[in-house]
Design a protein around this motif. Structure first.
Motif, PDB file in Angstrom:
ATOM      1  N   ARG A   1      -7.309   1.575   1.399  1.00  0.00           N
ATOM      2  CA  ARG A   1      -8.134   2.791   1.355  1.00  0.00           C
ATOM      3  C   ARG A   1      -8.220   3.379  -0.051  1.00  0.00           C
ATOM      4  NH1 ARG A   1      -5.787   6.313   6.142  1.00  0.00           N
ATOM      5  NH2 ARG A   1      -6.674   7.962   4.847  1.00  0.00           N
ATOM      6  N   ASN A   2      -7.133   3.928  -0.565  1.00  0.00           N
ATOM      7  CA  ASN A   2      -7.153   4.504  -1.913  1.00  0.00           C
ATOM      8  C   ASN A   2      -5.736   4.524  -2.486  1.00  0.00           C
ATOM      9  OD1 ASN A   2      -5.821   6.901  -0.912  1.00  0.00           O
ATOM     10  ND2 ASN A   2      -7.813   7.574  -0.158  1.00  0.00           N
TER      11      ASN A   2
ATOM     12  N   VAL B   1      -5.108  16.411  -1.852  1.00  0.00           N
ATOM     13  CA  VAL B   1      -6.215  16.629  -2.787  1.00  0.00           C
ATOM     14  C   VAL B   1      -6.610  15.317  -3.461  1.00  0.00           C
ATOM     15  CG1 VAL B   1      -6.925  17.767  -4.922  1.00  0.00           C
ATOM     16  CG2 VAL B   1      -5.674  19.054  -3.185  1.00  0.00           C
ATOM     17  N   ARG B   2      -5.632  14.571  -3.935  1.00  0.00           N
ATOM     18  CA  ARG B   2      -5.916  13.303  -4.614  1.00  0.00           C
ATOM     19  C   ARG B   2      -6.587  12.315  -3.659  1.00  0.00           C
ATOM     20  NH1 ARG B   2      -0.708  10.922  -6.587  1.00  0.00           N
ATOM     21  NH2 ARG B   2      -2.103   9.342  -7.470  1.00  0.00           N
ATOM     22  N   GLU B   3      -6.217  12.365  -2.402  1.00  0.00           N
ATOM     23  CA  GLU B   3      -6.769  11.420  -1.428  1.00  0.00           C
ATOM     24  C   GLU B   3      -8.156  11.828  -0.953  1.00  0.00           C
ATOM     25  OE1 GLU B   3      -5.363   9.178   2.711  1.00  0.00           O
ATOM     26  OE2 GLU B   3      -4.045  10.601   1.726  1.00  0.00           O
ATOM     27  N   ASN B   4      -8.437  13.123  -0.941  1.00  0.00           N
ATOM     28  CA  ASN B   4      -9.678  13.604  -0.338  1.00  0.00           C
ATOM     29  C   ASN B   4     -10.640  14.270  -1.306  1.00  0.00           C
ATOM     30  OD1 ASN B   4      -9.194  13.340   2.808  1.00  0.00           O
ATOM     31  ND2 ASN B   4      -7.283  14.101   1.943  1.00  0.00           N
TER      32      ASN B   4
ATOM     33  N   PRO C   1       6.434   5.824  -6.689  1.00  0.00           N
ATOM     34  CA  PRO C   1       5.327   5.570  -7.640  1.00  0.00           C
ATOM     35  C   PRO C   1       5.791   5.467  -9.097  1.00  0.00           C
ATOM     36  CG  PRO C   1       4.714   7.269  -6.063  1.00  0.00           C
ATOM     37  CD  PRO C   1       6.173   7.008  -5.868  1.00  0.00           C
ATOM     38  N   GLU C   2       6.980   6.021  -9.409  1.00  0.00           N
ATOM     39  CA  GLU C   2       7.489   5.946 -10.777  1.00  0.00           C
ATOM     40  C   GLU C   2       7.902   4.518 -11.157  1.00  0.00           C
ATOM     41  OE1 GLU C   2       8.565   8.308  -8.574  1.00  0.00           O
ATOM     42  OE2 GLU C   2       7.300   9.881  -9.479  1.00  0.00           O
TER      43      GLU C   2
ATOM     44  N   PHE D   1      -1.981   4.104  -0.700  1.00  0.00           N
ATOM     45  CA  PHE D   1      -1.159   2.962  -1.118  1.00  0.00           C
ATOM     46  C   PHE D   1       0.247   3.428  -1.515  1.00  0.00           C
ATOM     47  CE2 PHE D   1       0.511   0.329  -4.569  1.00  0.00           C
ATOM     48  CZ  PHE D   1       0.452  -0.947  -4.020  1.00  0.00           C
ATOM     49  N   GLU D   2       0.323   4.469  -2.329  1.00  0.00           N
ATOM     50  CA  GLU D   2       1.621   4.982  -2.779  1.00  0.00           C
ATOM     51  C   GLU D   2       2.495   5.407  -1.599  1.00  0.00           C
ATOM     52  OE1 GLU D   2       0.753   8.112  -5.496  1.00  0.00           O
ATOM     53  OE2 GLU D   2      -0.052   6.771  -7.038  1.00  0.00           O
ATOM     54  N   LYS D   3       1.894   6.115  -0.635  1.00  0.00           N
ATOM     55  CA  LYS D   3       2.649   6.565   0.541  1.00  0.00           C
ATOM     56  C   LYS D   3       3.128   5.369   1.373  1.00  0.00           C
ATOM     57  CE  LYS D   3       0.302  11.020   1.171  1.00  0.00           C
ATOM     58  NZ  LYS D   3      -0.646  11.771   2.040  1.00  0.00           N
TER      59      LYS D   3
END
Length: 624
Positions: free
Chosen positions: A514-515, A303-306, A531-532, A519-521
């Motif tokens: 990309r986004n 959801v956050r990516e798309n 990510p923390e 990046f986090e993945k």
């Protein structure tokens, strides 16, 4: 000529709520929340509602009823009645122009919902994969393709939608009221059903492809405050923009509707009721449908990516199909029916200022005024249909549905509070009121709201570039290979104190990563850094730009700032930096259609201004 008025108070409130409750409640709000920090977005959103939304609603209802007492139903001459300087009638042109401009593309989105109701009924989406559902939308908006065997299918549904709007408008306030009395309750019923489904999916939609899917994760993301984002001006600007969009303030529709209320009717309570009804629909129902359902089957990271406007059409039918043939089809009808009712109650409001203006100034019948509105929307709206992928639609939305709203609202509240006078304005607002308004709002309307509106406009006018800021919070993120990767991909160190901070321009970040979700993945997979261990945020360096300006080094502008938009900075930069003939041709075509859209909007504005000038001359002759 018979003077129209609303049949019942309930009908008026529902019509006003229908005007405010539109596609933005269900499509734009959840996307804006996801793109601006989830729970962090809600706080500035609610503050903007209380300090800008509610005051502007009260002001526009007051202005509208004031004009209605004098038999005026359109903003050019309502504003003219508030102050006799000639300029106001031409500023009032925004109150007609914005509605025509927005309706020109808004009715196209509305026609999508009508089409998707039909496709849900006949089972078009049954058994489709997510990619096939997404491609269906692309094919539908590419005019030369058809999904039903009907040539120019999208145009056919667009015209059908316009015919329906025109016919209801021709029935007068009674027709609009009937649609609101039926449509708004149906909208709430459909919304409540889908929200219930969104709440109860839980982890039942998880699959091997999306093992972490959980609808509650979507709800938690939207409602968990991230306080570090509250210092980001970009989040505040986005929240203020959503309030404008969702409440339909700065358009002229509220003034027109309010001009038909009775002279002593309580407008304070009516405005407050309509405003809070809209907020309930947006914040409660709007947040419980698209994001939770998508997160329940695809996961919050997806959801956050798309997250985007197209999710409603490119993803939801696929998700509904998971509920079985009958319930899936029924849910599709409910979802797109909800969007259709939200859309048509708003587009009918957009037609009313034009019809009221033609009735008042040129003595046209309502039928003739409604027909002329339909034809104008057809003429100016067809380019948004035919050249949807070339950017005409987006230009109409930016100039007609964003910039015009802020300009008109800012000027209008200055007129109300400072020129017409806050004492006279407050007396107009509270006349006949069944509720006692907090006296503090008298000063909020005079000082706070205009200042906030000015900064919203200034922020969009000279916005500095959006940058990506990374703060490395733990030893885990102080990985040399990780730091080297950041430096190799456009990041630069700006602070080496207790916590290392790096920044990159958003364009370079987008090109390389990309986004933020991707990046986090990537970082977790490559370096096992969670990510923390760092914070990654959007940042606009207002302070740094101010120092740069004072020192004579100039002010950097974001490509989405108003000044950059006017000068086509983004496209011109791409043209300067590309040598690919195909890309050059594509950019030139894009620039042509952007300029075409702006030319059409300019013709529209000047044409309405010319009609206002003719009406003004007629009024002068009538007084001689």
């Amino acid at each position: 000529m018979k003077i129209e008025s609303w049949g019942t108070r309930l009908g008026l409130i529902l019509a006003m709520a229908g005007n405010a409750v539109g596609l933005g409640n269900f499509l734009r709000f959840p996307v804006q929340a996801v793109q601006n920090g989830g729970g962090a977005f809600i706080i500035p959103y609610l503050v903007s509602f209380l300090l800008m939304g509610i005051p502007l609603l009260w002001v526009e209802w007051s202005v509208g009823r004031f004009g209605g007492k004098k038999g005026i139903h359109s903003t050019p001459f309502i504003l003219d009645a508030m102050d006799r300087r000639r300029i106001w009638k031409y500023i009032g042109v925004f109150g007609i122009f914005t509605n025509v401009a927005v309706a020109s593309y808004y009715c196209y989105i509305e026609s999508w919902t009508l089409s998707y109701v039909f496709h849900s009924i006949i089972g078009t989406f049954k058994g489709m994969s997510q990619a096939e559902v997404a491609q269906f939308f692309v094919d539908y908006t590419e005019i030369d393709k058809t999904t039903l065997g009907i040539p120019y299918e999208a145009v056919v549904f667009y015209i059908l939608c316009l015919v329906l709007n025109t016919w209801i408008l021709s029935r007068g306030l009674a027709g609009i009221e009937k649609v609101a009395v039926v449509g708004v309750p149906l909208l709430l019923i459909f919304g409540a059903f889908l929200a219930f489904k969104g709440l109860t999916i839980g982890t039942t939609g998880a699959t091997p492809e999306h093992p972490d899917a959980n609808s509650w994760e979507g709800i938690n993301f939207l409602w968990t405050p991230q306080f570090d984002s509250l210092l980001n001006p970009k989040v505040w600007l986005a929240a203020a923009g959503q309030i404008f969009f969702t409440l339909s303030v700065g358009m002229g529709t509220i003034q027109c509707y309010a001009s038909y209320v009775r002279a002593k009717e309580d407008i304070a309570l009516n405005a407050t009721s309509a405003g809070f009804t809209n907020e309930f629909v947006e914040v409660v129902l709007g947040s419980l449908i698209v994001i939770p359902i998508a997160a329940g089957y695809l996961g919050i990271d997806w959801v956050r990516e798309n997250a985007g406007f197209g999710m409603a059409f490119q993803t939801m039918p696929y998700l509904f199909d998971k509920w079985g043939a009958l319930l899936g089809a029924l849910s599709g009808v409910f979802w797109f029916g909800l969007l259709f009712f939200a859309g048509i109650t708003s587009s009918l409001a957009m037609g009313t200022p034009w019809v009221g203006f033609m009735q008042d100034e040129f003595r046209w019948t309502r039928e003739k005024g409604a027909l002329s509105f339909g034809l104008i929307i057809l003429a100016f709206g067809l380019p948004t249909v035919l050249f949807f992928h070339q950017g005409v639609f987006d230009e109409y939305d930016y100039w007609g549905g964003t910039v015009s709203l802020v300009i008109f609202a800012l000027i209008e509240i200055v007129l109300f509070a400072w020129i017409f006078g806050i004492d006279k304005g407050w007396a107009e607002l509270t006349e006949g009121s069944d509720i006692k308004l907090p006296i503090i709002y008298k000063y909020i309307i005079k000082y706070v709201t205009p200042i906030l509106l000015f900064f919203v406009f200034l922020g969009s006018f000279i916005a500095p570039p959006v940058e990506k800021l990374i703060v490395l919070k733990s030893p885990q993120s102080q990985n040399k290979d990780f730091l080297d990767l950041l430096l190799e991909n456009g990041f630069e160190v700006i602070n080496t104190g207790n916590k290392t901070t790096l920044k990159s321009d958003a364009q370079t970040f987008s090109k390389n990563f990309r986004n933020s979700v991707y990046f986090e993945k990537f970082i977790q997979d490559q370096f096992s850094i969670s990510p923390e261990a760092y914070t990654l945020t959007d940042f606009q360096d207002w302070k740094g730009n101010l120092k740069s300006l004072i020192s004579g080094k100039g002010w950097k502008l974001d490509n989405n700032s108003l000044i950059s938009k006017i000068s086509n900075t983004d496209i011109n930069e791409k043209l300067r930096h590309t040598t690919n003939p195909q890309e050059i041709e594509s950019l030139k075509e894009q620039k042509f259609y952007i300029n075409l859209a702006r030319s059409l909007l300019s013709v529209m504005f000047l044409g309405i201004a010319f009609l206002v000038h003719i009406a003004y001359k007629k009024r002068k002759r009538a007084l001689l």
